[in-house]
Design a protein around this motif. Structure first.
Motif, mmCIF file in Angstrom:
data_model
loop_
_atom_site.group_PDB
_atom_site.id
_atom_site.type_symbol
_atom_site.label_atom_id
_atom_site.label_comp_id
_atom_site.label_asym_id
_atom_site.label_seq_id
_atom_site.Cartn_x
_atom_site.Cartn_y
_atom_site.Cartn_z
ATOM 1 N N HIS A 1 0.815 -1.224 0.000
ATOM 2 C CA HIS A 1 0.000 0.000 0.000
ATOM 3 C C HIS A 1 0.847 1.273 0.000
ATOM 4 N N SER B 1 2.992 2.246 1.959
ATOM 5 C CA SER B 1 3.004 2.800 3.304
ATOM 6 C C SER B 1 4.354 3.449 3.586
ATOM 7 N N SER C 1 -2.048 10.035 9.369
ATOM 8 C CA SER C 1 -2.380 10.098 7.939
ATOM 9 C C SER C 1 -1.691 11.300 7.305
ATOM 10 N N ASP D 1 -2.723 13.428 5.268
ATOM 11 C CA ASP D 1 -3.622 14.549 5.483
ATOM 12 C C ASP D 1 -3.267 15.446 6.646
ATOM 13 N N MET E 1 -0.555 11.786 -1.561
ATOM 14 C CA MET E 1 -1.695 10.872 -1.541
ATOM 15 C C MET E 1 -2.040 10.420 -2.957
ATOM 16 N N CYS F 1 0.590 7.180 -1.609
ATOM 17 C CA CYS F 1 1.269 7.065 -0.315
ATOM 18 C C CYS F 1 0.289 7.201 0.843
ATOM 19 N N SER F 2 0.582 6.480 1.890
ATOM 20 C CA SER F 2 -0.207 6.598 3.113
ATOM 21 C C SER F 2 0.715 6.334 4.294
ATOM 22 N N SER G 1 -0.784 4.779 7.317
ATOM 23 C CA SER G 1 -1.509 3.575 7.777
ATOM 24 C C SER G 1 -0.843 2.745 8.858
#
Ligand code: SAH
Length: 376
Positions: free
Chosen positions: A6, A8, A45, A47, A61, A65-66, A68
């Motif tokens: 993901h 991450s 996050s 964000d 994002m 990318c995250s 998590s």
């Protein structure tokens, strides 16, 4: 980045974050801001990484990318203050991570979850140890350990190993280095069978999270070639070896891995291990009634460890469903301990933590499965 689930960012080191920001045309200092956000501030996050301009957050994002971090799926609180977490990853797998407060009032129940002062004293403990998992399940098959009943499902990534620690720190509202936190890589799994991810996690925890390597201990069932590699690491935790028997016959019965790396080769690796100033190798020894707990076994241990800078932690069996051994009587435990102490080996009896919630050594097994699977 290709091998990272993901995309991450949790689990990426400085070098990897620098390449990432350079690849998307951003200045190198953005990597430092990401490191601080992920590992020090534990922002969860992209964000919410307030040090980055909004358009850059959107860009990251957009790149998939995250951060998590793993989630707390369940939390069990022991009457001795220990907390066992079931920590879940996005693929549905989970591991257990244990929080063990110690010192002043550490036995006072679940008071550790209350309060927001940065002073440990007001929380009722003065230091705490987090017991960290390295694999989902375990392949080593020690006959006295519940985790073995799972087999191994998969290795954890470095991000998942670090993520357990961050998740527990956040849940307990503590931050190293101000708060005294020790790490024991002694949860589910065999760290030396997931060596590269484990070592990468160690470096991130030391360099980015800020936990001193002197506060970390890793325990191995005795993966001899990795003990050699580990001795060469510049940054490394202290070493503990799960001995658990005093001769090859008993050890092979209890720990089938002894067929591959016998006591001879294991003790030789321990003798070769480059110890630091005042460092000792810890040998763990689970005492099983009538199996390995006789004073004659203690004398064999003395002979094995002669001349080694070592200490011994004795652990009376923590029982579990499907585990075919019994707990030795207290006088057998102290007789065993006395033989070692008299020969000059510092020997401690480990107090079980969180037995009532199945958090103690050898009791870690996904709770879900304890609840749903029949006793083998
Ligand atoms: N795989 C690594 C890390 C796990 S540490 C290792 O084997 O060292 C787990 C520790 O708990 C080991 O020292 C083991 O001897 C101990 N242990 C396992 N099962 C136990 C049980 N049922 N009761 C008490 N100690 C146990």
């Amino acid at each position: 980045m290709t091998h990272l689930a993901h995309n991450s960012l949790l689990g990426l080191d400085r070098g990897e974050l620098v390449s990432l920001v350079e690849r998307i045309g951003e200045p190198t200092y953005r990597a430092q801001q990401l490191l601080d956000a992920i590992y020090r501030k534990r922002v969860e996050s992209i964000d919410q990484v307030s040090t980055l301009p909004q358009p850059l957050r959107v860009k990251l994002m957009g790149e998939g990318c995250s951060i998590s971090p793993p989630a707390v799926e369940k939390r069990f609180v022991s009457k001795d203050g220990t907390v066992r977490y079931l920590i879940a990853f996005p693929d549905g797998q989970s591991v257990e991570t244990v929080w063990m407060p110690e010192g002043d009032g550490g036995e006072a129940g679940d008071g550790t979850e209350a309060g927001d002062s940065s002073q440990n004293g007001s929380r009722g403990w003065d230091r705490a140890t987090i017991c960290v998992s390295s694999q989902v399940g375990c392949a080593v098959d020690c006959q006295f350990c519940l985790t073995a009943l799972l087999g191994v499902k998969r290795n954890l990534t470095a991000g998942e190993i670090v993520g357990q620690v961050l998740r527990v720190l956040t849940d307990q509202n503590v931050s190293p280095p101000q708060d005294r936190v020790n790490l024991a890589f002694m949860g589910m799994g065999e760290p030396f069978l997931n060596y590269d991810n484990f070592m990468k996690a160690v470096r991130l925890l030391v360099e980015e999270v800020g936990i001193a390597e002197s506060r970390m201990t890793v325990s191995t069932a005795g993966i001899v070639p990795r003990i050699h590699d580990f001795g060469l690491e510049v940054i490394r935790p202290k070493l503990a070896i799960s001995l658990n028997a005093s001769n090859d016959e008993t050890r092979t019965r209890l720990m089938p891995i002894n067929r591959k790396w016998s006591l001879d080769s294991l003790i030789a690796a321990a003798r070769d291990f480059p110890l630091r100033n005042r460092e000792r190798i810890t040998f763990e020894y689970v005492l099983l009634n009538g199996v390995n707990d006789d004073t004659t076994n203690a004398e064999e241990v003395v002979a094995l460890l002669r001349g080694l800078r070592s200490k011994v932690n004795l652990i009376a069996l923590n029982p579990g469903p499907g585990i075919d051994f019994s707990i030795p009587a207290a006088d057998r435990v102290s007789a065993f301990q006395n033989v070692l102490i008299k020969s000059g080996i510092p020997t401690f009896v480990r107090r079980p933590r969180g037995r009532d919630i199945f958090a103690a050594c050898g009791q870690l097994k996904r709770t879900v499965e304890i609840a749903t699977s029949p006793i083998p």
